[in-house]
Design a protein around this motif. Structure first.
Motif, short mmCIF file in Angstrom:
data_model
loop_
_atom_site.label_atom_id
_atom_site.label_comp_id
_atom_site.label_asym_id
_atom_site.label_seq_id
_atom_site.Cartn_x
_atom_site.Cartn_y
_atom_site.Cartn_z
N LEU A 151 51.58 62.75 10.38
CA LEU A 151 51.67 63.21 8.60
C LEU A 151 50.81 64.70 8.26
N ILE A 152 49.65 63.39 8.60
CA ILE A 152 48.52 63.96 8.47
C ILE A 152 47.84 65.78 9.67
N LYS A 153 47.96 65.31 10.50
CA LYS A 153 48.40 66.25 11.81
C LYS A 153 49.24 67.03 10.99
N ASN A 154 50.33 66.94 10.76
CA ASN A 154 51.83 68.57 11.00
C ASN A 154 51.37 68.19 9.62
N ASP A 155 50.87 67.83 8.73
CA ASP A 155 50.57 68.61 6.65
C ASP A 155 51.98 68.15 5.97
N GLY A 156 52.19 67.50 6.60
CA GLY A 156 53.53 67.16 5.98
C GLY A 156 52.73 66.93 4.40
N ARG A 157 54.88 67.38 3.58
CA ARG A 157 53.94 67.61 1.76
C ARG A 157 55.59 66.73 1.38
N ARG A 158 56.43 66.69 1.79
CA ARG A 158 57.90 66.36 1.43
C ARG A 158 58.65 64.85 2.99
N LEU A 159 58.51 63.70 2.43
CA LEU A 159 59.48 63.10 3.19
C LEU A 159 60.95 62.55 3.12
N LEU A 160 61.95 62.52 3.97
CA LEU A 160 63.46 62.96 3.83
C LEU A 160 63.36 61.92 4.70
N VAL A 161 64.44 59.92 3.72
CA VAL A 161 64.43 58.55 4.39
C VAL A 161 65.92 59.00 4.83
N SER A 162 66.31 58.86 5.97
CA SER A 162 67.88 59.23 6.06
C SER A 162 68.62 58.55 6.77
N PRO A 163 69.92 58.24 7.00
CA PRO A 163 70.15 56.67 7.88
C PRO A 163 70.45 57.64 9.34
N ALA A 164 70.72 56.96 10.05
CA ALA A 164 70.38 57.02 11.31
C ALA A 164 72.26 56.81 11.87
N PRO A 165 72.76 57.84 12.20
CA PRO A 165 74.03 58.19 13.04
C PRO A 165 74.58 55.86 13.06
N LYS A 166 75.62 56.21 13.37
CA LYS A 166 75.65 54.36 13.70
C LYS A 166 75.91 54.24 15.89
N ASP A 167 75.95 56.13 15.76
CA ASP A 167 75.98 55.73 17.25
C ASP A 167 75.14 56.39 18.24
N ALA A 168 74.09 56.42 17.05
CA ALA A 168 72.30 56.91 17.71
C ALA A 168 71.93 55.16 18.41
N TRP A 169 70.79 55.63 19.78
CA TRP A 169 70.73 55.16 20.26
C TRP A 169 69.35 54.76 19.25
N ARG A 170 69.11 53.69 19.84
CA ARG A 170 68.11 52.16 19.66
C ARG A 170 67.96 51.35 20.79
N PRO A 171 66.37 50.92 21.05
CA PRO A 171 66.53 50.24 21.70
C PRO A 171 66.41 48.39 21.61
N GLN A 172 66.29 47.48 22.93
CA GLN A 172 66.32 46.74 22.33
C GLN A 172 65.50 46.08 21.30
N ASP A 173 65.95 45.54 20.44
CA ASP A 173 64.59 45.21 19.75
C ASP A 173 63.51 44.01 20.49
N TRP A 174 63.98 43.17 21.26
CA TRP A 174 62.80 42.28 22.44
C TRP A 174 61.50 43.89 22.31
N ALA A 175 62.15 45.20 23.19
CA ALA A 175 61.44 46.08 23.31
C ALA A 175 60.75 47.25 22.58
#
Length: 213
Positions: A151-175
């Motif tokens: 955020l500091i590097k890219n001068d972020g002003r606003r954030l939006l947190v949005s649910p990820a797609p249900k079929d989005a890739w995600r690593p295993q929890d252990w990873a």
């Protein structure tokens, strides 16, 4: 980093606590890991316990600050509150359980790290977008760098947190836990924590720990 258009209004909302879109204005408090840590500890009502632990083990405080930089206070936890609060509450409670058992420093530190990192893979249920000063949106690439640094590097002003797609890739929890271990836990702390570090970094399933007791 990926240039994106602003997320659509119905962006993958699924009705669960972590499925609600949320917009956050970036301010100095959000970018200050110490202030975020203090606020989270106050919210979970563990001020005296955290003070005791961090006085005895300043390295655990440093570990928490590093995790704050990656998770920030904006990622939602399992019941809608900040994910970092789930991590801190579980870490402190696990430490105190081991302390009551009188199992020694290795057991306390190992269980603290286990508690701190067990909820963290929840982060992959959400996507984080930042709107920069020129109006463009960028999506944070998971663990590419700490959120606060990004955020500091890219001068972020606003954030939006949005649910990820249900079929989005995600690593295993252990990873995910293994990555965070490598970035928030110092090599000397691996030695102090003992054999439990192997379980944290390699086990597909850690015995469920209730973060809302």
């Amino acid at each position: 980093m990926q240039d994106v258009e602003g997320p659509a209004e119905d962006d993958y909302s699924n009705g669960t606590p972590e499925g609600r879109r949320r917009e956050v204005l970036v301010d100095n408090a959000l970018l200050d890991p110490q202030r975020v840590l203090n606020t989270a500890i106050h919210a979970i009502r563990r001020q005296s316990e955290a003070t005791q632990i961090f006085m005895e083990w300043p390295n655990l405080r440093t570990m928490c600050l590093r995790l704050v930089e990656y998770l920030s206070p904006v990622y939602p936890g399992s019941k809608g509150g900040p994910l970092i609060e789930d991590c801190l509450k579980l870490a402190i409670d696990q430490y105190l359980i081991e302390e009551r058992k009188c199992l020694g420093d290795q057991g306390k530190i190992g269980r603290f790290i286990l508690g701190l990192l067990t909820p963290a893979p929840q982060i992959f249920k959400s996507l984080l977008y930042a709107q920069e000063g020129d109006g463009r949106w960028r999506c944070w690439e998971f663990f590419s760098q700490p959120v606060t640094h990004w955020l500091i590097k890219n001068d972020g002003r606003r954030l939006l947190v949005s649910p990820a797609p249900k079929d989005a890739w995600r690593p295993q929890d252990w990873a995910a836990r293994a990555f965070l271990c490598a970035n928030v836990v110092r090599p000397s702390d691996f030695r102090l924590a003992g054999d439990i570090m192997h379980e944290i970094c390699t086990s597909p399933h850690i015995v469920a720990l209730d973060v809302h007791r």
